[in-house]
Design an enzyme around this catalytic site. Structure first.
Site, PDB file in Angstrom:
ATOM      1  N   ASN A   1      28.890  51.660  38.067  1.00  0.00           N
ATOM      2  CA  ASN A   1      29.755  51.627  36.841  1.00  0.00           C
ATOM      3  C   ASN A   1      28.972  51.151  35.622  1.00  0.00           C
ATOM      4  O   ASN A   1      28.736  49.904  35.462  1.00  0.00           O
ATOM      5  CB  ASN A   1      31.049  50.875  37.050  1.00  0.00           C
ATOM      6  CG  ASN A   1      31.837  50.760  35.487  1.00  0.00           C
ATOM      7  OD1 ASN A   1      31.717  51.692  34.690  1.00  0.00           O
ATOM      8  ND2 ASN A   1      32.810  49.865  35.434  1.00  0.00           N
ATOM      9  N   TRP A   2      28.577  51.866  34.856  1.00  0.00           N
ATOM     10  CA  TRP A   2      27.497  51.668  33.599  1.00  0.00           C
ATOM     11  C   TRP A   2      28.307  51.145  32.439  1.00  0.00           C
ATOM     12  O   TRP A   2      27.653  50.548  31.658  1.00  0.00           O
ATOM     13  CB  TRP A   2      26.742  52.840  33.186  1.00  0.00           C
ATOM     14  CG  TRP A   2      25.809  53.276  34.383  1.00  0.00           C
ATOM     15  CD1 TRP A   2      25.633  52.890  35.619  1.00  0.00           C
ATOM     16  CD2 TRP A   2      24.774  54.483  34.219  1.00  0.00           C
ATOM     17  NE1 TRP A   2      24.786  53.600  36.206  1.00  0.00           N
ATOM     18  CE2 TRP A   2      24.171  54.646  35.357  1.00  0.00           C
ATOM     19  CE3 TRP A   2      24.559  55.395  32.896  1.00  0.00           C
ATOM     20  CZ2 TRP A   2      23.180  55.912  35.668  1.00  0.00           C
ATOM     21  CZ3 TRP A   2      23.587  56.277  33.414  1.00  0.00           C
ATOM     22  CH2 TRP A   2      22.875  56.647  34.437  1.00  0.00           C
ATOM     23  N   LYS A   3      29.524  51.328  32.624  1.00  0.00           N
ATOM     24  CA  LYS A   3      30.595  50.440  31.602  1.00  0.00           C
ATOM     25  C   LYS A   3      29.763  51.084  29.940  1.00  0.00           C
ATOM     26  O   LYS A   3      29.031  52.262  30.031  1.00  0.00           O
ATOM     27  CB  LYS A   3      30.398  49.186  31.406  1.00  0.00           C
ATOM     28  CG  LYS A   3      30.748  48.655  33.070  1.00  0.00           C
ATOM     29  CD  LYS A   3      31.260  47.208  32.881  1.00  0.00           C
ATOM     30  CE  LYS A   3      31.474  46.611  34.095  1.00  0.00           C
ATOM     31  NZ  LYS A   3      31.940  45.443  34.308  1.00  0.00           N
TER      32      LYS A   3
ATOM     33  N   HIS B   1      40.723  50.296  36.389  1.00  0.00           N
ATOM     34  CA  HIS B   1      39.421  49.309  35.906  1.00  0.00           C
ATOM     35  C   HIS B   1      40.175  48.040  35.421  1.00  0.00           C
ATOM     36  O   HIS B   1      40.739  48.315  34.425  1.00  0.00           O
ATOM     37  CB  HIS B   1      38.135  49.857  35.486  1.00  0.00           C
ATOM     38  CG  HIS B   1      37.115  48.731  35.607  1.00  0.00           C
ATOM     39  ND1 HIS B   1      37.004  47.476  35.039  1.00  0.00           N
ATOM     40  CD2 HIS B   1      35.802  48.556  36.585  1.00  0.00           C
ATOM     41  CE1 HIS B   1      35.676  46.892  35.187  1.00  0.00           C
ATOM     42  NE2 HIS B   1      35.334  47.465  36.291  1.00  0.00           N
TER      43      HIS B   1
ATOM     44  N   GLU C   1      39.013  46.047  33.442  1.00  0.00           N
ATOM     45  CA  GLU C   1      38.739  45.879  31.607  1.00  0.00           C
ATOM     46  C   GLU C   1      39.626  46.827  31.047  1.00  0.00           C
ATOM     47  O   GLU C   1      40.053  46.561  29.997  1.00  0.00           O
ATOM     48  CB  GLU C   1      37.454  46.204  31.730  1.00  0.00           C
ATOM     49  CG  GLU C   1      36.412  45.048  31.982  1.00  0.00           C
ATOM     50  CD  GLU C   1      35.035  45.640  32.504  1.00  0.00           C
ATOM     51  OE1 GLU C   1      34.602  46.524  32.127  1.00  0.00           O
ATOM     52  OE2 GLU C   1      34.331  44.689  33.373  1.00  0.00           O
TER      53      GLU C   1
ATOM     54  N   GLU D   1      38.846  45.188  43.476  1.00  0.00           N
ATOM     55  CA  GLU D   1      37.787  44.399  42.562  1.00  0.00           C
ATOM     56  C   GLU D   1      38.552  43.184  41.911  1.00  0.00           C
ATOM     57  O   GLU D   1      39.010  43.074  40.931  1.00  0.00           O
ATOM     58  CB  GLU D   1      37.631  45.304  41.349  1.00  0.00           C
ATOM     59  CG  GLU D   1      36.784  46.645  41.683  1.00  0.00           C
ATOM     60  CD  GLU D   1      35.897  46.799  40.509  1.00  0.00           C
ATOM     61  OE1 GLU D   1      34.636  47.244  40.796  1.00  0.00           O
ATOM     62  OE2 GLU D   1      36.237  47.103  39.248  1.00  0.00           O
TER      63      GLU D   1
ATOM     64  N   GLY E   1      31.568  40.730  36.859  1.00  0.00           N
ATOM     65  CA  GLY E   1      30.619  40.313  35.770  1.00  0.00           C
ATOM     66  C   GLY E   1      30.257  38.797  35.652  1.00  0.00           C
ATOM     67  O   GLY E   1      29.727  38.243  34.689  1.00  0.00           O
TER      68      GLY E   1
ATOM     69  N   SER F   1      30.474  41.634  41.169  1.00  0.00           N
ATOM     70  CA  SER F   1      29.031  41.006  41.596  1.00  0.00           C
ATOM     71  C   SER F   1      28.404  41.167  42.780  1.00  0.00           C
ATOM     72  O   SER F   1      27.727  40.201  43.323  1.00  0.00           O
ATOM     73  CB  SER F   1      29.415  39.326  41.312  1.00  0.00           C
ATOM     74  OG  SER F   1      29.991  39.065  40.151  1.00  0.00           O
TER      75      SER F   1
ATOM     76  N   GLY G   1      28.617  47.000  38.913  1.00  0.00           N
ATOM     77  CA  GLY G   1      28.532  47.110  37.487  1.00  0.00           C
ATOM     78  C   GLY G   1      27.238  46.834  37.003  1.00  0.00           C
ATOM     79  O   GLY G   1      26.290  47.587  37.353  1.00  0.00           O
ATOM     80  N   GLY G   2      27.116  45.462  37.061  1.00  0.00           N
ATOM     81  CA  GLY G   2      25.747  44.932  36.352  1.00  0.00           C
ATOM     82  C   GLY G   2      24.613  45.665  36.966  1.00  0.00           C
ATOM     83  O   GLY G   2      23.606  45.959  36.628  1.00  0.00           O
TER      84      GLY G   2
END
Ligand code: PEP
Length: 253
Positions: free
Chosen positions: A9-11, A98, A100, A170, A176, A216, A237-238
């Site tokens: 997930n590159w956001k 998600h 977010e 999640e 994150g 994470s 993610g990151g």
């Protein structure tokens, strides 16, 4: 079919050029190593989707998807994108719910139920996200919260639709933050999700479901998470923004 999956997930990261470079790098590292049972899914920003679908065309086990879609198929909703538009750009998957989106855009269970329906109608595979906040975990409400999230958004669907989606657990406190859930805690929740699905749709359906862990995940902790019996891979993610890290996480599958 239950699959092993590593999804990125590159956001809201990467310009178009940077995103295509990253996708090329990932393709070069993982080409020939993915299969129908062991997949990679890239979730870039919308404007990357056509180019990335082109880069991944014809490769088995390599997919791309949108990070969100609207709950209606078309209309006067400035700035939004529909599931059928995603499908027309070459996407095969879409992230729904998600944390977010839930937090910053107020997406609730009823809205996510509608988004899931639109995604399925467009023949996209939803990756439905669920997870509790830190406050909810500290007050031991995590099973109640996650149980409600999946029941309200998914359990009105017929069994064949449940079989065609993936779930990502999640925990919000792990996204994150660098603080992943322990393999045991993550696995406990995955087993719970599977048991809820089994209670509603039967054990066979529950056992066919891919349940990903997100929060994470890094090259250093992926193997121990993925070794747990109910964890079928990760939504990253990151660490999905660096091809070498993403490859190392894929290696842990
Ligand atoms: C995510 O955004 O879905 C996620 C899991 O992020 P991170 O891996 O950075 O915690």
């Amino acid at each position: 079919m239950r699959k092993r999956i590593v999804a990125g997930n590159w956001k809201m990261h990467k310009t178009l050029e940077e995103g295509l470079d990253l996708a090329r790098d990932i393709r070069a590292r993982l080409q020939g190593r993915c299969s129908e049972e062991k997949e990679v899914i890239l979730f870039p920003p919308f404007i990357h989707l056509t180019g990335i679908a082109e880069l991944l065309k014809g490769l088995t086990g390599f997919h791309s998807g949108g990070q969100n879609c609207h709950h209606k198929n078309e209309g006067a909703y400035t700035g939004e994108i529909s599931a059928s538009m995603l499908a027309s750009s070459g996407a095969s998957h879409v992230i729904i719910g998600h944390s977010e989106r839930r937090k910053y855009f107020g997406e609730d269970d009823a809205l996510l139920a509608a988004k899931t329906e639109r995604a399925l109608e467009a023949k996209l595979t939803p990756v439905f996200c669920c997870g509790e906040t830190l406050e909810e975990r500290e007050s031991e409400k995590q099973f109640e919260v996650v149980g409600r999230q999946i029941r309200k958004a998914l359990f009105h669907l017929p069994e064949e639709k449940i079989r065609s989606l993936h779930i990502a657990y999640e925990p919000v406190w792990a996204i994150g933050t660098g603080r992943s859930a322990s393999p045991e805690a993550a696995s406990e929740m995955h087993a719970f999700i599977r048991s809820e699905v089994a209670a509603q749709y039967g054990r066979k359906c529950a056992d066919s479901l891919s349940i990903l862990y997100g929060g994470s995940v890094k090259p250093g902790n992926a193997a121990e998470l993925f070794a747990m019996p109910d964890i079928d891979g990760g939504l990253i993610g990151g660490a999905s923004l660096q091809a070498a890290d993403f490859e190392a996480i894929f290696n842990a599958l």
